[in-house]
Design a protein around this motif. Structure first.
Motif, short mmCIF file in Angstrom:
data_model
loop_
_atom_site.label_atom_id
_atom_site.label_comp_id
_atom_site.label_asym_id
_atom_site.label_seq_id
_atom_site.Cartn_x
_atom_site.Cartn_y
_atom_site.Cartn_z
N VAL A 87 -17.55 6.68 -2.05
CA VAL A 87 -18.20 5.49 -2.60
C VAL A 87 -17.23 4.71 -3.47
N LEU A 88 -16.25 5.39 -4.09
CA LEU A 88 -15.24 4.67 -4.87
C LEU A 88 -14.22 4.00 -3.95
N LEU A 89 -13.84 4.67 -2.88
CA LEU A 89 -12.95 4.04 -1.90
C LEU A 89 -13.55 2.74 -1.37
N ALA A 90 -14.86 2.73 -1.19
CA ALA A 90 -15.53 1.56 -0.63
C ALA A 90 -15.50 0.36 -1.58
N GLN A 91 -15.16 0.58 -2.84
CA GLN A 91 -15.06 -0.52 -3.80
C GLN A 91 -13.68 -1.16 -3.81
N LEU A 92 -12.73 -0.54 -3.10
CA LEU A 92 -11.34 -1.00 -3.14
C LEU A 92 -11.02 -1.92 -1.97
N PRO A 93 -9.98 -2.75 -2.10
CA PRO A 93 -9.49 -3.49 -0.94
C PRO A 93 -9.06 -2.51 0.15
N PRO A 94 -9.27 -2.83 1.42
CA PRO A 94 -8.93 -1.90 2.50
C PRO A 94 -7.50 -1.37 2.45
N ALA A 95 -6.55 -2.23 2.10
CA ALA A 95 -5.15 -1.79 2.05
C ALA A 95 -4.94 -0.75 0.97
N THR A 96 -5.60 -0.94 -0.18
CA THR A 96 -5.49 0.03 -1.26
C THR A 96 -6.15 1.35 -0.88
N ALA A 97 -7.32 1.26 -0.25
CA ALA A 97 -8.02 2.47 0.19
C ALA A 97 -7.17 3.26 1.18
N ARG A 98 -6.56 2.56 2.11
CA ARG A 98 -5.71 3.24 3.09
C ARG A 98 -4.52 3.92 2.40
N GLU A 99 -3.90 3.21 1.47
CA GLU A 99 -2.75 3.79 0.77
C GLU A 99 -3.13 5.07 0.05
N LEU A 100 -4.29 5.08 -0.61
CA LEU A 100 -4.72 6.28 -1.33
C LEU A 100 -5.01 7.43 -0.36
N LEU A 101 -5.63 7.12 0.78
CA LEU A 101 -5.93 8.16 1.76
C LEU A 101 -4.66 8.77 2.33
N VAL A 102 -3.70 7.91 2.66
CA VAL A 102 -2.45 8.40 3.23
C VAL A 102 -1.68 9.22 2.20
N ARG A 103 -1.63 8.72 0.98
CA ARG A 103 -0.87 9.40 -0.06
C ARG A 103 -1.52 10.73 -0.45
N GLY A 104 -2.84 10.73 -0.54
CA GLY A 104 -3.53 11.95 -0.95
C GLY A 104 -3.72 12.96 0.15
N GLY A 105 -3.64 12.50 1.40
CA GLY A 105 -3.87 13.41 2.51
C GLY A 105 -5.36 13.55 2.81
N MET A 106 -5.67 13.98 4.02
CA MET A 106 -7.06 14.14 4.44
C MET A 106 -7.23 15.50 5.13
N PRO A 107 -7.08 16.57 4.38
CA PRO A 107 -7.23 17.90 4.99
C PRO A 107 -8.66 18.16 5.43
N ALA A 108 -8.81 18.97 6.46
CA ALA A 108 -10.14 19.34 6.97
C ALA A 108 -10.70 20.46 6.10
N ARG A 109 -11.71 20.14 5.30
CA ARG A 109 -12.34 21.14 4.46
C ARG A 109 -13.40 21.92 5.23
N THR A 110 -14.08 21.24 6.15
CA THR A 110 -15.09 21.86 7.00
C THR A 110 -15.00 21.20 8.38
N PRO A 111 -15.73 21.71 9.38
CA PRO A 111 -15.73 21.04 10.68
C PRO A 111 -16.26 19.61 10.63
N ALA A 112 -17.02 19.28 9.57
CA ALA A 112 -17.60 17.94 9.46
C ALA A 112 -16.67 16.94 8.76
N THR A 113 -15.56 17.40 8.21
CA THR A 113 -14.66 16.52 7.46
C THR A 113 -14.01 15.48 8.38
N VAL A 114 -14.05 14.23 7.95
CA VAL A 114 -13.34 13.16 8.66
C VAL A 114 -11.88 13.19 8.21
#
Length: 279
Positions: free
Chosen positions: A166-193
């Protein structure tokens, strides 16, 4: 989102700023310098580590000479530290300020979180954007023996938590993408995007509906509903979390309404404290 525990004992920051936008003048030189100094601190925090003056110039749009002058002052005051590499990091004096602000924010949030627990029966949390993570700053636990528990101060990923999304959704798309790429998106469960494009495609819908749901994406069997706290200098969110058997999809609209009411009340209280009431 939060970890399920059977134990009966409960347990910006950086805000966003648009890259490449010069802080407007609109006042005395002193006020303009203060605004620019805060912008540089926010950009350093968003960088997530060491940063060069050239990057600050590129992202702020400010002249390099201006940045050098402001950073030199921040270094002298202990708010920024220069490394032997001649790159810069946030300084130790900010730690004390941040801890004091988090304690104060937690104090303001406690009554609102307690009312959410009374209304929903589940654990209520306040979280804040912290670089490429989200950090929990306050919590009131459910009274159930089986409840959700996340340590206050714990930093978690953005992509698999209700508060993070919900906080990512408040950011400009480019900023949100940068944070996702920098922080990584590990699979915590089978449902994790874990695909940034797939998650970024969901963010406009989350922003439009005003809430996000972590449906077993951080912890299997756990559902979390989160809304942003509107306004203010900090990016914060409230959430309610519990076992999916108690927090059902049918319960989400009612929980969102309760969270939104609490978020608006907290925002108004924070605004009044700052002398700038939320309208």
């Amino acid at each position: 989102m939060e970890t399920v525990s059977s134990v009966t004992t409960p347990g910006n920051t950086a805000g966003s700023c648009a890259s490449g936008a010069v802080v407007p003048g609109g006042g005395s030189d002193g006020v303009q310098s203060l605004e620019r100094a805060f912008l540089l601190l926010e950009l350093m925090a968003e960088a997530g580590g060491e940063v060069a003056l050239s990057r600050l110039a590129a992202e702020s749009g400010l002249p390099l000479s201006t940045i050098h002058r402001l950073v030199r002052t921040l270094v002298a005051r202990g708010y920024v530290r220069q490394l032997p590499s001649r790159r810069y990091v946030l300084g130790p004096r900010l730690v004390h300020l941040g801890e004091s602000a988090a304690r104060r924010l937690s104090t303001w949030a406690q009554p609102h979180l307690s009312r959410l627990v009374d209304s929903t029966g589940e654990t209520a949390n306040l979280a804040m954007l912290d670089g490429d993570r989200v950090v929990y700053v306050a919590q009131v636990p459910s009274r159930h023996s089986m409840r959700m528990f996340t340590e206050v101060g714990r930093r978690v990923h953005l992509h698999c938590t209700g508060v993070g999304k919900v906080l990512l959704a408040q950011l400009p798309p480019a900023t949100a993408r940068e944070l996702l790429v920098r922080g990584g998106m590990p699979a915590r469960t089978p449902a994790t995007v874990t695909d940034p494009d797939r998650l970024l495609a969901q963010l406009p819908g989350i922003a439009g509906q005003g809430h996000a749901v972590d449906d077993g994406e951080q912890e299997t069997g756990v559902r979390c509903v989160a809304v942003p706290v509107p306004g203010g200098p900090l990016m914060t969110a409230l959430s309610v979390s519990g076992p999916e058997g108690r927090v059902t999809l049918a319960d989400v609209p009612r929980i969102v309404a309760l969270l939104s009411e609490a978020a608006a009340a907290l925002a108004a209280e924070l605004g009044e404290e700052a002398g700038d009431p939320v309208r």
